[in-house]
Design an enzyme around this catalytic site. Sequence first.
Site: not given
Ligand code: NAP
Length: 249
Positions: A142, A155
């Site tokens: 991130s 985080y």
């Molecule tokens: P999200 O919309 O909250 O989706 C999270 C995904 O991770 C879902 O598919 C969820 O599965 C899965 N997950 C959660 N806990 C899990 C576990 N213990 N084992 C396996 N799968 C799990 O998240 P996102 O925003 O797409 O973020 C994805 C990644 O990008 C993360 O690493 C986050 O830190 C990083 N990131 C995001 C942003 C942002 O602005 N969105 C920015 C920087 C970095 P279920 O739905 O089945 O629980």
Amino acid sequence: MGKLAGKVAVVTGASKGIGAAIAKALAAEGASVVVNYASSRSGADTVVAAITAAGGKAVAVQGDVSKKADIDRLFSETKKAFGRLDILVNNAGIYEFAPLEKITEEHFHKQFNLNVLGLVLTTQEALKYFSAAGGNVINISSLVSTLAPANAAIYSATKGAVDTITASLAKELGARRIRVNAVRPGLVETEGAVLNGFTTGDFHDQYVKAAPLGRIGQPQDIAAAVVYLASDDSAWVTGETLLVSGGHR
Ligand code: NAP
């Protein structure tokens, strides 16, 4: 023929958000994809259906990737479904913001167990399945690993750890033709980001103001960078952290 034809990829946390976009983008380039999820069976099934409808190959595999037994099962199911492994995308992650006074052991361990320990354990297991031809690990870090915003010490620390682990493992695994890179997304409109209120109001507006490209990201913006790192277009790139944030830094 796609850039990833004949390859097999595991994408953790691919039932929604960035992971779902990565799974679809890898499949569009010809990879067979394992769509991992923790609880959203229907989300994972929707991603698999979209990939299949577009002529690609995918299966959904449940598994909490903060747990060793689930991780072991995720990779054995991958082998069963597609017979090999070439690409691991460590995307599953949780983000919880909290000021110092509100940090608890639970807040700490929940995020470190998934974002850091889970990522290490999946990579460790993937090593057993990569062939002698090598492998490719892409970690989703991130912007916060260097931006380090207030109220997000834990985080941000998990993602700082991801960057360091990426650099270290790239050195450790290069001789085995395994590349290890990270993508560092800025604010991306996902289910999780919406749920946390990041995509509206002050948080959103401040981001847009600070980002030279004047918008928050979409999951496809991140998926395109992952496809680059997964393909031979980046054959001589390892240990890199690629910031994909609209220029916010
Ligand atoms: P999200 O919309 O909250 O989706 C999270 C995904 O991770 C879902 O598919 C969820 O599965 C899965 N997950 C959660 N806990 C899990 C576990 N213990 N084992 C396996 N799968 C799990 O998240 P996102 O925003 O797409 O973020 C994805 C990644 O990008 C993360 O690493 C986050 O830190 C990083 N990131 C995001 C942003 C942002 O602005 N969105 C920015 C920087 C970095 P279920 O739905 O089945 O629980």
